[in-house]
Design a protein around this motif. Structure first.
Motif, PDB file in Angstrom:
ATOM      1  N   PRO A   1       0.839  -1.203   0.000  1.00  0.00           N
ATOM      2  CA  PRO A   1       0.000   0.000   0.000  1.00  0.00           C
ATOM      3  C   PRO A   1       0.866   1.242   0.000  1.00  0.00           C
ATOM      4  O   PRO A   1       1.738   1.400   0.861  1.00  0.00           O
ATOM      5  N   PHE A   2       0.645   2.078  -1.001  1.00  0.00           N
ATOM      6  CA  PHE A   2       1.374   3.341  -1.048  1.00  0.00           C
ATOM      7  C   PHE A   2       0.998   4.097   0.222  1.00  0.00           C
ATOM      8  O   PHE A   2      -0.175   4.345   0.463  1.00  0.00           O
ATOM      9  N   ASP A   3       1.995   4.400   1.045  1.00  0.00           N
ATOM     10  CA  ASP A   3       1.654   4.876   2.399  1.00  0.00           C
ATOM     11  C   ASP A   3       1.990   6.327   2.659  1.00  0.00           C
ATOM     12  O   ASP A   3       1.854   6.790   3.780  1.00  0.00           O
ATOM     13  N   GLN A   4       2.455   7.048   1.609  1.00  0.00           N
ATOM     14  CA  GLN A   4       2.904   8.413   1.853  1.00  0.00           C
ATOM     15  C   GLN A   4       1.985   9.414   1.178  1.00  0.00           C
ATOM     16  O   GLN A   4       1.773   9.356  -0.035  1.00  0.00           O
ATOM     17  N   PRO A   5       1.422  10.354   1.967  1.00  0.00           N
ATOM     18  CA  PRO A   5       0.565  11.354   1.344  1.00  0.00           C
ATOM     19  C   PRO A   5       1.411  12.433   0.668  1.00  0.00           C
ATOM     20  O   PRO A   5       2.543  12.708   1.080  1.00  0.00           O
ATOM     21  N   LEU A   6       0.859  13.040  -0.364  1.00  0.00           N
ATOM     22  CA  LEU A   6       1.506  14.223  -0.939  1.00  0.00           C
ATOM     23  C   LEU A   6       1.406  15.372   0.053  1.00  0.00           C
ATOM     24  O   LEU A   6       2.375  16.074   0.310  1.00  0.00           O
ATOM     25  N   LEU A   7       0.214  15.548   0.573  1.00  0.00           N
ATOM     26  CA  LEU A   7      -0.028  16.556   1.609  1.00  0.00           C
ATOM     27  C   LEU A   7      -0.729  15.834   2.751  1.00  0.00           C
ATOM     28  O   LEU A   7      -1.735  15.152   2.524  1.00  0.00           O
ATOM     29  N   ALA A   8      -0.188  16.003   3.942  1.00  0.00           N
ATOM     30  CA  ALA A   8      -0.713  15.253   5.075  1.00  0.00           C
ATOM     31  C   ALA A   8      -2.165  15.606   5.338  1.00  0.00           C
ATOM     32  O   ALA A   8      -2.598  16.753   5.152  1.00  0.00           O
ATOM     33  N   ALA A   9      -2.902  14.621   5.756  1.00  0.00           N
ATOM     34  CA  ALA A   9      -4.293  14.834   6.151  1.00  0.00           C
ATOM     35  C   ALA A   9      -4.526  14.008   7.405  1.00  0.00           C
ATOM     36  O   ALA A   9      -4.314  12.808   7.407  1.00  0.00           O
ATOM     37  N   GLY A  10      -4.873  14.680   8.485  1.00  0.00           N
ATOM     38  CA  GLY A  10      -5.207  13.934   9.700  1.00  0.00           C
ATOM     39  C   GLY A  10      -4.057  13.676  10.643  1.00  0.00           C
ATOM     40  O   GLY A  10      -4.195  13.747  11.849  1.00  0.00           O
ATOM     41  N   GLU A  11      -2.886  13.382  10.088  1.00  0.00           N
ATOM     42  CA  GLU A  11      -1.792  12.935  10.951  1.00  0.00           C
ATOM     43  C   GLU A  11      -0.457  13.424  10.402  1.00  0.00           C
ATOM     44  O   GLU A  11      -0.266  13.499   9.189  1.00  0.00           O
ATOM     45  N   VAL A  12       0.439  13.710  11.325  1.00  0.00           N
ATOM     46  CA  VAL A  12       1.800  14.081  10.940  1.00  0.00           C
ATOM     47  C   VAL A  12       2.731  12.983  11.411  1.00  0.00           C
ATOM     48  O   VAL A  12       2.663  12.571  12.564  1.00  0.00           O
ATOM     49  N   ARG A  13       3.594  12.497  10.497  1.00  0.00           N
ATOM     50  CA  ARG A  13       4.456  11.355  10.844  1.00  0.00           C
ATOM     51  C   ARG A  13       5.938  11.697  10.897  1.00  0.00           C
ATOM     52  O   ARG A  13       6.749  10.914  11.356  1.00  0.00           O
ATOM     53  N   TYR A  14       6.303  12.854  10.375  1.00  0.00           N
ATOM     54  CA  TYR A  14       7.700  13.309  10.533  1.00  0.00           C
ATOM     55  C   TYR A  14       7.752  14.802  10.310  1.00  0.00           C
ATOM     56  O   TYR A  14       6.825  15.397   9.736  1.00  0.00           O
ATOM     57  N   GLU A  15       8.813  15.395  10.764  1.00  0.00           N
ATOM     58  CA  GLU A  15       8.857  16.857  10.763  1.00  0.00           C
ATOM     59  C   GLU A  15       8.817  17.461   9.367  1.00  0.00           C
ATOM     60  O   GLU A  15       8.368  18.589   9.186  1.00  0.00           O
ATOM     61  N   GLY A  16       9.291  16.700   8.343  1.00  0.00           N
ATOM     62  CA  GLY A  16       9.348  17.251   6.994  1.00  0.00           C
ATOM     63  C   GLY A  16       8.058  17.098   6.221  1.00  0.00           C
ATOM     64  O   GLY A  16       7.969  17.505   5.054  1.00  0.00           O
ATOM     65  N   GLU A  17       7.070  16.511   6.848  1.00  0.00           N
ATOM     66  CA  GLU A  17       5.773  16.303   6.208  1.00  0.00           C
ATOM     67  C   GLU A  17       5.240  17.596   5.582  1.00  0.00           C
ATOM     68  O   GLU A  17       5.212  18.638   6.215  1.00  0.00           O
ATOM     69  N   SER A  18       4.786  17.501   4.315  1.00  0.00           N
ATOM     70  CA  SER A  18       4.172  18.669   3.670  1.00  0.00           C
ATOM     71  C   SER A  18       2.699  18.729   4.038  1.00  0.00           C
ATOM     72  O   SER A  18       1.987  17.734   3.944  1.00  0.00           O
ATOM     73  N   LEU A  19       2.263  19.919   4.449  1.00  0.00           N
ATOM     74  CA  LEU A  19       0.870  20.092   4.856  1.00  0.00           C
ATOM     75  C   LEU A  19       0.078  20.869   3.823  1.00  0.00           C
ATOM     76  O   LEU A  19      -1.130  20.708   3.699  1.00  0.00           O
ATOM     77  N   ALA A  20       0.759  21.750   3.120  1.00  0.00           N
ATOM     78  CA  ALA A  20       0.080  22.605   2.148  1.00  0.00           C
ATOM     79  C   ALA A  20       1.129  23.069   1.155  1.00  0.00           C
ATOM     80  O   ALA A  20       2.324  23.059   1.447  1.00  0.00           O
ATOM     81  N   LEU A  21       0.667  23.467  -0.018  1.00  0.00           N
ATOM     82  CA  LEU A  21       1.577  23.946  -1.047  1.00  0.00           C
ATOM     83  C   LEU A  21       1.187  25.366  -1.420  1.00  0.00           C
ATOM     84  O   LEU A  21       0.073  25.605  -1.893  1.00  0.00           O
ATOM     85  N   ALA A  22       2.088  26.289  -1.178  1.00  0.00           N
ATOM     86  CA  ALA A  22       1.820  27.678  -1.534  1.00  0.00           C
ATOM     87  C   ALA A  22       2.408  27.968  -2.902  1.00  0.00           C
ATOM     88  O   ALA A  22       3.542  27.584  -3.189  1.00  0.00           O
ATOM     89  N   VAL A  23       1.612  28.625  -3.723  1.00  0.00           N
ATOM     90  CA  VAL A  23       2.059  28.962  -5.073  1.00  0.00           C
ATOM     91  C   VAL A  23       2.214  30.471  -5.161  1.00  0.00           C
ATOM     92  O   VAL A  23       1.293  31.220  -4.799  1.00  0.00           O
ATOM     93  N   GLY A  24       3.377  30.893  -5.621  1.00  0.00           N
ATOM     94  CA  GLY A  24       3.646  32.327  -5.684  1.00  0.00           C
ATOM     95  C   GLY A  24       4.315  32.720  -6.985  1.00  0.00           C
ATOM     96  O   GLY A  24       4.709  31.856  -7.776  1.00  0.00           O
ATOM     97  N   VAL A  25       4.437  34.009  -7.176  1.00  0.00           N
ATOM     98  CA  VAL A  25       4.987  34.495  -8.432  1.00  0.00           C
ATOM     99  C   VAL A  25       6.518  34.418  -8.456  1.00  0.00           C
ATOM    100  O   VAL A  25       7.122  34.632  -9.499  1.00  0.00           O
ATOM    101  N   SER A  26       7.122  34.135  -7.321  1.00  0.00           N
ATOM    102  CA  SER A  26       8.568  33.920  -7.285  1.00  0.00           C
ATOM    103  C   SER A  26       8.845  32.838  -6.253  1.00  0.00           C
ATOM    104  O   SER A  26       7.977  32.495  -5.446  1.00  0.00           O
TER     105      SER A  26
END
Lengths: 776, 776
Positions: free
Chosen positions: A91-116
């Motif tokens: 089972p692919f066990d890694q989320p692109l963006l965490a939902a519900g639970e954090v499993r390590y400090e580097g976990e991505s929670l959200a992706l911000a898109v900006g002009v630079s």
């Protein structure tokens, strides 16, 4: 030796010292890496990381970020059209963006898109996350505690396998000497020059192209498509020039590739994600830290009779390639030796730390360090010369490996030992402190400050995916009417020089100069899904595919030339850019003329080859059978001088002998051996990810000791050629093996010099100095 | 009829009315045409044109242009690394930039590169050229005068061929009725919506990619590479969305592709060349103007016994595709009839005018207009109904064409005549002025202003390159693990809908919905050199290649499914997105599961097919033998109302019956028939390039009468399916044939209505009004 020569023909390009075909653009700065690419309307994205190693993710609030100027959008887990999961195995066990639970400090929670890049990063920092922290699980012991919190629903064991050959109890019962010890290694960072980067570009035709610094473009394609909810045929992944990967740009490239693609499709413009160094270290996989208990039994003459190992790997928060690493470590635990009775258990567990995955060597450096330490301990117990002990036990053709696999040819371990023995010369000067000068050794000349020692290590490393998965590669060779040829392969060159190897193989088969060959960057549209670029399989499986495709095209050329020269196709030789009569090389036609005629006569000038390793007979329960298509065998010797006062180790001499089957490019081979050895040396002496409470404390190159050019080893590459039927012209791979050899030889050299057996890598200056100070 | 059904199986996707797979992006504006593409640092280039039709080029001075702000560089002929020559056949006779001599007014002398299109154009205009003008050679007669100046070193005959079948003298000796006339046609402009455009992008890897609005990407690749002095494998051509071509974007795309590439490599940045309309008309090829003398002999019952034609084509300044057009016109001169004795001479000559080349129909509309006029003249002489005369002579299976080629199936000319006869209904109302109302016709109802007439025309059009060249196509089908498939083909979709046809063919073979198929834009890296996209061969030769590749992949899926369903592969059917037991369709597995399993079991899921038309037995001296793999046969009927006062012709009815072998996409087929017919109608009634002293006087859409949507014909497409083994599921091509049918039927309808035989196309309103006025 029973090895038969695989190809006895004269070779023009294969075996020649060839400069990298992409060297010019790399050194002139023309080569474009993913982060160099620019597209109209390009936006940049950056992830908000968890920053805590474990916890309940209560809320992610993008609004503060969206209020910032230059922030265009913030993506949350709910914005992902597909399953929001990546991974190597189900089972692919890694989320692109965490939902519900954090499993390590580097976990991505959200992706911000900006002009630079800067604005995207500021946006990411401004995303507000509410996490209820949990006590992180930080050690293998904590994770395996039956009462432990489950990091994943299936529990905290990522993967566990057992290999059994013969009867270990009986083996040890018959042993006259037994040694036993426990060894440890630390997390290691890939530390490639170029951090991870991708650009996703919507095509205006319902397709999306992702340019990526990556290792396995087909992994990217599959996961990007799944997470976009698009058919995979609508996703194209093109490898950008890749400034190193070493196993590192697989999961993380998939992760950021999918995130960038989702943002790009949503916003209708190209989106780039490019990591800074800190993100690269914290947010992508590391080499597994290991704890390995070994027991080895032998007769008094040194004959190995039994080996037992328990391998425990810390895999961090997600599975990544842990299943394969678990297995590979296990398979290699008995080394390149005849061991009739073997029992190995290998287990990876989840912890709340940065996840671990592929890293050049793939579990083999850890076990090789341990098993070769054992061999030295055994040699000491038996009073045998370490090289002699290895010589007596080295596998010979016709003998079985730990999995019972028997090779009748290309088993060059014995010859690598001999090459090293021939070249070894006198031991470095200076006594071993505990034992005094060995018989026949030169006396120390520099008083008491320096200790001298010599370490050897033997190793084997399976080439190819083998029975671990499926071993297929697609390649295409397309000859134009001007006689130049375009080669496409599904395996990536990340710096290791495989494009050059492929160009050589094609040039050889087509009889043209290498300058007439162009090897494309990998494009998933172009060739059969070739799986990941791993397991030192580029030259063997990839080269075989190129050879197969090139030979088909050569067949067309020969048929056409036969008509032109009025002879059967078999009488035509392609060489030097001509088609010529084998019997009368002066009867020749320039290949461009032949190619043009062939085109207009309807002979196919392009072929798509599909290379598949032969079916393996392998039992996935006992792990007995034919697992790999070939093994690289090696023997390393390292002479060191240890500074008693500072713990500093100077490598005086480094011999690295490898049985590579056949050298395709001696220059590239040396580069691979030198580079791999340096990574092994760094693993053994310099590099250690320091974690504290689930946080990496040295996620930068100031605090994390990557070797610099000043640390370059005086490596001397010694080539043993025992041709293998597995690869083109007999070639086997060499990408990974030197890592294990250098690391293990270093540890043995330090032990030899200091008289102290360090059982944990890295053996840093501080460790050595402290241990020697304690001794005094 | 002896035709055997080629495919009797039930078809799911082939034959269905399918919307264009690229329709969505085209109508929403997401599709990116070449001039829409943007790259960082993009520069624009524009050519300085000669402006005089003939002369000695003494000097080209870029300095005034280089002094302009925004002009970056000016390229001259001497800056071209390669031979500065393009063309379709050796000797390639057309320079990229003229050197020494000017042969037509649109000749490019220099290329100005600027930071915007406007600045590039201003730069081009500022380039100073000193040309010593020569008296231009403007007519075929002038060109063939033995004393004429030679436009090219080899003289003024571009190409000349002769076809001989039987004994024409003897044939005419036995004829009871002979008709003879000379016919002329004018230059016609392709008038595609999108003018020519390319962007050349240096890749940073020693390669260059050219995105082009083009028809034949492999032509571009070869010529770009040669003129850059690079191996062809270093040049990649990708077709951008192409807004029409009709034969027009071949030479000129090659020309501007090579120029842009040379500028891009020289300057190290992307360079775009995009034509304005005037440049598109003056500076790229036209349809050949023709003068054709015909003589036709028959027995009193209408049986054709001899035909003779002399075809003289004005090819303008360069050869372009004139050799093929010369030949194709010749091959088709005898129409779709049994003619035992045929003699045709066909010659193209150089003049100092815009060069002529490929244009939908490719010489066939010109000769069909002439030969079908002959048939009506013969019918009148014999007092036979025009359709009846054609019926009596229509080729049947087993009978030989003008080249003596015998088809035993898929010879549907007779059935197209019957379909038209069935559907024809009553003649349009109104008397023919010269003859009075024909027997049984309705009387005219609207007094004297309108004349009514009916014209029919039969035709055949060879499908494929056939013996004209080599007929190969490469295609690839790659199935991903999710069961979606990517299709690549070497033939371009320029609007004709071939991507949709290819998607249907692949979907049919793989048993999936068409939404699971993605057909890529053509990329020369991806497939075998497929030659030019011409000769209505996409569906047949291209479709066959796709089918071949898809069937290989389907074979892998069947093998895997057989293992899963425990049956032999032959018992598996792929349909509806499942693999199912042929005998028990409820026993089924989703194709995505099968594809995933197949991948992991090592079955190849990508195949590159090479489709080659069967070897033709053809004599290039007498032009007897098997030239094409199939013929499309057609019968058109047009009812018209002619306004005596204005000459305006209203088409009241248009039946277009074609034997297409098998309909792949009825919707696409109708589009092709309607579009082709409109071009034929415009050729016959509206469009004429007006030249004066070697200058085109109407190089714009104000003065050049392109049909508008208001001119849309009331075309009713009638389908005859006589399956051919040449194409997938029996399909033949249909791209070109309607042009000839509509043009010839129009001319015959006008003759029928007015009683006047117009022998020159276009028959404009002014021509008709003037001729009728003279009659009165």
């Amino acid at each position: 030796m029973s090895a038969q020569p695989v190809n006895t023909g004269e070779l023009a390009v294969v075996g020649a010292r060839v400069r990298k075909v992409d060297g010019r653009e790399l050194v002139t700065g023309q080569a474009r890496f993913a982060a160099d690419l620019r597209f109209p309307g390009l936006l940049y994205a950056s992830a908000r990381r968890a920053g805590v190693p474990a916890g309940k993710l209560v809320e992610v609030d993008p609004s503060p970020a969206l209020r910032l100027p230059g922030v265009v959008a913030v993506l949350l887990a709910r914005d992902i059209p597909g399953p929001n999961l990546i991974g190597i195995l189900p089972p692919f066990d890694q989320p692109l963006l965490a939902a519900g639970e954090v499993r390590y400090e580097g976990e991505s929670l959200a992706l911000a898109v900006g002009v630079s890049r800067e604005e995207a990063r500021r946006g990411a920092a401004a995303v507000r996350a509410r996490i209820e922290p949990w006590e992180p699980i930080l050690t293998v012991e904590q994770a395996l505690d039956p009462a432990a919190r489950r990091i994943h629903p299936g529990g905290n064991v990522t993967y566990s396998k057992k290999l059994v050959k013969g009867d270990v109890a009986q083996g040890f019962a018959g042993a006259q000497v037994v040694v036993e010890n426990t060894y440890q290694t630390s997390f290691q960072e890939h530390a490639y020059l170029e951090p991870e980067a991708v650009v996703a570009v919507p095509g205006g035709d319902g397709r999306i192209t992702v340019y990526a610094s990556c290792q396995s473009p087909f992994h990217l394609r599959g996961h990007i498509a799944a997470n976009l909810g698009l058919p995979a045929s609508r996703v194209r992944v093109v490898q950008a020039y890749t400034g190193g990967s070493f196993g590192g740009k697989d999961d993380v490239a998939t992760e950021i590739g999918a995130l960038a693609a989702i943002a790009a499709v949503r916003l209708g413009v190209p989106v780039m994600i490019a990591h800074e160094r800190e993100e690269s270290i914290i947010g992508s996989n590391l080499r597994h830290a290991a704890r390995i208990r070994y027991r080895t039994g032998a007769l008094r003459d040194g004959t190995l009779v039994a080996g037992e190992a328990e391998i425990l790997l810390d895999g961090g928060a997600y599975a990544s390639e842990s299943p394969f690493v678990t297995m590979k470590a296990m398979i290699h635990a008995a080394g390149p030796y005849r061991v009739p009775n073997v029992r190995v258990e290998s287990t990876t567990v989840y912890t709340n730390k940065t996840y671990c995955g592929a890293f050049r060597g793939f579990g083999v450096p850890q076990v090789t360090f341990a098993s070769e330490s054992q061999m030295d301990e055994l040699a000491a117990a038996l009073g045998l010369d370490p090289l002699e002990l290895r010589r007596r036990n080295a596998l010979r053709p016709g003998e079985g490996t730990a999995t019972g696999q028997v090779f009748t040819q290309s088993v060059g371990i014995g010859r690598t030992i001999e090459r090293v023995a021939e070249k070894a010369g006198p031991r470095p000067m200076g006594p071993k402190p505990a034992e005094g000068p060995p018989a026949g050794a030169q006396p120390a000349t520099d008083g008491g400050r320096y200790l001298y020692g010599r370490g050897v290590a033997c190793l084997l490393q399976g080439i190819s995916n083998g029975a671990e998965g499926i071993d297929v590669v697609g390649a295409s060779v397309q000859m134009a009417q001007d006689g130049s040829a375009l080669v496409g392969v599904g395996l990536t060159d990340m710096g290791q020089g495989s494009r050059t190897v492929f160009a050589q193989v094609a040039a050889e088969a087509l009889g043209v100069d290498i300058t007439r060959i162009t090897v494309r960057q990998v494009d998933t549209d172009a060739v059969h899904d070739s799986g990941p670029t791993v397991a030192s399989r580029s030259t063997t499986v990839g080269g075989t595919a190129v050879l197969k495709a090139a030979r088909e095209v050569a067949g067309s050329l020969r048929s056409m030339a036969g008509l032109m020269l009025k002879c059967p196709p078999e009488a035509v030789r392609l060489a030097e850019g001509f088609a010529m009569l084998e019997a009368d090389p002066q009867a020749r036609i320039p290949l461009a003329e032949v190619a043009t005629a062939a085109y207009w006569s309807g002979f196919p000038l392009m072929h798509l080859a599909f290379s598949r390793a032969p079916d393996a007979r392998f039992d996935h329960e006992t792990h007995q059978g034919d697992i790999y298509i070939a093994y690289n065998f090696g023997t390393h010797l390292m002479d060191v001088r240890v500074d008693r006062w500072t713990g500093k180790v100077k490598v005086l001499r480094h011999l690295a002998a490898h049985d590579v089957g056949r050298v395709v490019n001696p220059l590239g081979l040396e580069g691979q051996v030198e580079g791999g050895s340096l990574i092994g040396f760094a693993l053994a002496h310099l590099e250690r990810i320091d974690t504290e409470g689930g946080h990496i404390r040295n996620a930068n190159f100031a605090d994390y000791a990557v070797p610099s050019i000043l640390d370059r080893l005086p490596t001397e590459t010694l080539v043993v050629e025992e041709p293998s039927p597995a690869g083109p012209f007999g070639a086997k791979g060499v990408g990974e093996p030197p890592v294990a050899g250098a690391a293990a030889a270093f540890a043995n050299a330090v032990a030899d010099a200091t008289g102290l057996r360090f059982t944990r890598l890295p053996i840093t200056r501080a460790d050595i100095a402290a241990a020697l100070a304690k001794e005094v």
